[in-house]
Motif scaffolding. Structure first.
Motif, mmCIF file in Angstrom:
data_model
loop_
_atom_site.group_PDB
_atom_site.id
_atom_site.type_symbol
_atom_site.label_atom_id
_atom_site.label_comp_id
_atom_site.label_asym_id
_atom_site.label_seq_id
_atom_site.Cartn_x
_atom_site.Cartn_y
_atom_site.Cartn_z
ATOM 1 N N VAL A 6 0.235 18.246 -8.811
ATOM 2 C CA VAL A 6 -1.030 17.573 -9.069
ATOM 3 C C VAL A 6 -1.327 16.669 -7.879
ATOM 4 O O VAL A 6 -0.556 15.765 -7.562
ATOM 5 C CB VAL A 6 -0.974 16.761 -10.382
ATOM 6 C CG1 VAL A 6 -2.280 16.017 -10.600
ATOM 7 C CG2 VAL A 6 -0.676 17.682 -11.559
ATOM 8 N N LEU A 7 -2.474 16.902 -7.221
ATOM 9 C CA LEU A 7 -2.797 16.206 -5.977
ATOM 10 C C LEU A 7 -3.739 15.025 -6.182
ATOM 11 O O LEU A 7 -3.608 13.998 -5.517
ATOM 12 C CB LEU A 7 -3.415 17.194 -4.982
ATOM 13 C CG LEU A 7 -2.599 18.463 -4.709
ATOM 14 C CD1 LEU A 7 -3.343 19.362 -3.726
ATOM 15 C CD2 LEU A 7 -1.218 18.122 -4.183
ATOM 16 N N ALA A 8 -4.736 15.177 -7.038
ATOM 17 C CA ALA A 8 -5.701 14.094 -7.284
ATOM 18 C C ALA A 8 -6.275 14.271 -8.676
ATOM 19 O O ALA A 8 -6.623 15.389 -9.067
ATOM 20 C CB ALA A 8 -6.824 14.112 -6.241
ATOM 21 N N ARG A 9 -6.367 13.159 -9.432
ATOM 22 C CA ARG A 9 -6.854 13.191 -10.807
ATOM 23 C C ARG A 9 -8.085 12.310 -10.954
ATOM 24 O O ARG A 9 -8.345 11.441 -10.112
ATOM 25 C CB ARG A 9 -5.769 12.679 -11.767
ATOM 26 C CG ARG A 9 -4.426 13.379 -11.703
ATOM 27 C CD ARG A 9 -3.333 12.509 -12.301
ATOM 28 N NE ARG A 9 -3.190 11.268 -11.549
ATOM 29 C CZ ARG A 9 -2.416 10.253 -11.911
ATOM 30 N NH1 ARG A 9 -1.722 10.322 -13.028
ATOM 31 N NH2 ARG A 9 -2.354 9.159 -11.174
ATOM 32 N N TRP A 10 -8.812 12.513 -12.045
ATOM 33 C CA TRP A 10 -9.912 11.619 -12.379
ATOM 34 C C TRP A 10 -9.418 10.171 -12.283
ATOM 35 O O TRP A 10 -8.418 9.809 -12.871
ATOM 36 C CB TRP A 10 -10.400 11.939 -13.790
ATOM 37 C CG TRP A 10 -11.387 10.939 -14.344
ATOM 38 C CD1 TRP A 10 -12.303 10.198 -13.670
ATOM 39 C CD2 TRP A 10 -11.541 10.581 -15.728
ATOM 40 N NE1 TRP A 10 -13.027 9.400 -14.523
ATOM 41 C CE2 TRP A 10 -12.582 9.627 -15.793
ATOM 42 C CE3 TRP A 10 -10.907 10.996 -16.913
ATOM 43 C CZ2 TRP A 10 -12.989 9.049 -16.998
ATOM 44 C CZ3 TRP A 10 -11.318 10.431 -18.109
ATOM 45 C CH2 TRP A 10 -12.350 9.468 -18.152
ATOM 46 N N GLY A 11 -10.131 9.378 -11.502
ATOM 47 C CA GLY A 11 -9.789 7.968 -11.361
ATOM 48 C C GLY A 11 -8.881 7.646 -10.208
ATOM 49 O O GLY A 11 -8.727 6.463 -9.858
ATOM 50 N N ASP A 12 -8.257 8.642 -9.580
ATOM 51 C CA ASP A 12 -7.431 8.360 -8.408
ATOM 52 C C ASP A 12 -8.318 7.929 -7.244
ATOM 53 O O ASP A 12 -9.487 8.322 -7.152
ATOM 54 C CB ASP A 12 -6.629 9.598 -8.017
ATOM 55 C CG ASP A 12 -5.424 9.826 -8.915
ATOM 56 O OD1 ASP A 12 -5.085 8.921 -9.700
ATOM 57 O OD2 ASP A 12 -4.821 10.920 -8.843
ATOM 58 N N PRO A 13 -7.785 7.121 -6.327
ATOM 59 C CA PRO A 13 -8.618 6.614 -5.224
ATOM 60 C C PRO A 13 -9.013 7.699 -4.240
ATOM 61 O O PRO A 13 -8.185 8.506 -3.821
ATOM 62 C CB PRO A 13 -7.722 5.566 -4.566
ATOM 63 C CG PRO A 13 -6.330 5.960 -4.925
ATOM 64 C CD PRO A 13 -6.420 6.570 -6.286
ATOM 65 N N VAL A 14 -10.293 7.721 -3.886
ATOM 66 C CA VAL A 14 -10.775 8.522 -2.770
ATOM 67 C C VAL A 14 -10.859 7.644 -1.532
ATOM 68 O O VAL A 14 -10.447 8.039 -0.445
ATOM 69 C CB VAL A 14 -12.144 9.157 -3.094
ATOM 70 C CG1 VAL A 14 -12.749 9.821 -1.858
ATOM 71 C CG2 VAL A 14 -12.010 10.169 -4.229
ATOM 72 N N LEU A 15 -11.381 6.442 -1.707
ATOM 73 C CA LEU A 15 -11.390 5.452 -0.635
ATOM 74 C C LEU A 15 -10.147 4.580 -0.749
ATOM 75 O O LEU A 15 -9.656 4.303 -1.853
ATOM 76 C CB LEU A 15 -12.649 4.586 -0.728
ATOM 77 C CG LEU A 15 -13.990 5.343 -0.724
ATOM 78 C CD1 LEU A 15 -15.146 4.370 -0.760
ATOM 79 C CD2 LEU A 15 -14.089 6.255 0.485
#
Length: 477
Positions: free
Chosen positions: A69-78
């Motif tokens: 799992v690389l990125a989930r809802w709510g994980d930081p993009v910035l």
């Protein structure tokens, strides 16, 4: 090419692909020794076309493979994004985070850095927000929802054998309701200079270091955000995935709101963009070379006319961009079903649709040859397509209530079985060819379910924590 172990009855499906599209063959993927993605095996692979696999709480991957799992809802993009707080969402916070819904659009390979670490720039769309699943009380918060939708451009890097999210990557950013854009092409003067917002980007593709986003008509957002959705929304938007300071451009010469989009560079060096509408398939050929920064500012539009195993491209009038669906219907194009998918595989355009299988169109001149690639019964819920480094087709198959959606290998077996309520959100190969990226969309969102009573709490499985859409990778090892 995707097939069952038994022989196909269609001779075109059996033989035509091998002859027409170099690099494809009838054997499925061979086990590779150089890190190229190889087809996995899953014991419960049979019966997908007749009923599907029973819905499950979690995910399953083929034997010998792993899921990251690389990125989930709510994980930081910035890098400065606040911590995820789903019980108290805030528009400023969610505009810096990975969105509620997720659909992979494109994977780019950035210039290799001096440290030699393999990296990828990945574009993921967040087309919509379902209040029942996104908010504790089920009530919409239009400003928060508008900030949550859009597109996340994120940096990945490979550490050891695994791809991971690169915190604070240079290209990482969120495009959405607050994004400043400009317009060019025939409607540029009408739309004016600065344009605010990208809405409902549910389809897209990458080619020639360009990210192309297909905005929907945004009717859902029109009702939720009265007065904010204007004629400036609903276009194909070009984004430079490698340069955050570049202003996205709404390319009006390509018409409005395609339901799917794919692009390639022609042998003559022109940029060719395919646009799927329910009234038919359109093709745009740039007037300038693909190397021109404004190659999509002007060009010619044509309609695909199917005649047996051939497609002829009928030129459309100079004003076809104003109402491309109507122009396609008038030109005698063949209608496409809702949910049609487009992908470029081994220089061929692959057109897929739920209940209709997939066909390949090879050639970008006046006539293209049609080849049957995938029978309709093989993936009744076909929703995503991509080609691997050997030119073979991996597909996403969305399932109905009570069954699990799957990512299927070129030989027709499940590589990934998704949790309850989830759908396949796009497919793309990693730059090194060793992993397949996809998004697990809206897990737990079965009919009648809600934020507090989802069908699953994947991927965290923590009491009180809602399920989360996620960008994932499947890879051997």
């Amino acid at each position: 090419m995707c097939r069952r172990r038994s022989s196909w009855s269609d001779p075109i499906a059996r033989e035509g692909l091998r002859a027409d599209i170099p690099g494809m063959n009838r054997r499925g993927l061979l086990l590779a020794s150089s890190g190229v993605l190889a087809a996995p095996a899953l014991a419960s692979a049979q019966g997908l076309s007749s009923g599907g696999l029973q819905a499950q709480q979690g995910t399953s991957v083929a034997g010998g493979w792993r899921l990251d799992v690389l990125a989930r809802w709510g994980d930081p993009v910035l890098s400065d994004a606040p911590a995820w707080a789903p019980n108290a969402p805030d528009a400023d916070a969610v505009s810096a985070q990975f969105g509620w819904d997720a659909e992979l659009l494109a994977v780019f390979t950035p210039p290799r850095a001096t440290d030699g670490v393999p990296r990828a720039v990945v574009a993921v769309a967040h087309p919509g927000v379902d209040p029942a699943m996104a908010y504790p009380d089920g009530r919409d918060r239009p400003d928060v929802s508008a900030a949550m939708q859009g597109v996340s451009i994120i940096n990945l890097e490979k550490r050891g054998r695994a791809w991971v999210l690169s915190s604070g990557g240079y290209q990482s950013r969120h495009l959405g309701a607050r994004t400043l854009c400009r317009a060019d092409g025939p409607a540029a003067e009408q739309l004016g200079g600065a344009i605010n917002g990208i809405y409902g980007a549910g389809a897209g593709c990458g080619t020639a270091d360009r990210l192309l986003l297909a905005e929907s008509e945004a009717s859902d957002w029109t009702n939720r955000l009265p007065g904010r959705i204007t004629a400036a929304q609903g276009w194909v938007v070009e984004v430079n995935p490698f340069e955050p300071s570049d202003i996205p451009v709404k390319r009006t010469a390509l018409g409005r709101a395609p339901q799917a989009i794919a692009a390639q560079v022609s042998p003559e060096g022109k940029l060719v963009v395919y646009l799927a509408h329910q009234t038919g398939l359109a093709r745009f050929v740039s007037a300038e070379a693909a190397t021109s920064p404004d190659a999509l500012a002007a060009g010619t539009l044509s309609a695909a006319r199917f005649n047996g195993a051939d497609v002829t491209w009928a030129p459309l009038g100079a004003d076809a961009w104003q109402d491309l669906p109507a122009a396609l219907a008038q030109a005698g194009a063949r209608p496409l079903p809702a949910g049609a998918s487009l992908a470029i595989v081994a220089d061929a355009l692959v057109v897929g649709a739920p209940g209709q299988g997939a066909t390949g169109l090879r050639g970008v001149v006046d006539t293209s040859r049609v080849t049957s690639l995938l029978p309709a019964g093989m993936a009744p819920g076909l929703s995503a397509l991509t080609g691997d480094q050997r030119g073979q087709l991996w597909i996403g198959n969305d399932a109905g209530y009570g069954y699990s959606s799957t990512v299927m290998t070129p030989d027709g077996r499940p590589a990934l079985v998704m949790p309850r309520g989830a759908r396949v959100g796009g497919l793309g190969l990693s730059p090194d060819g060793a992993a397949l990226f996809t998004c697990i969309r809206t897990p737990g969102a079965e009919p009648g379910r809600s934020y507090s009573r989802p069908a699953t709490r994947w991927p965290d499985f923590t009491p009180g924590t809602p399920p989360r859409s996620a960008l994932v990778a499947i890879e051997r090892g």
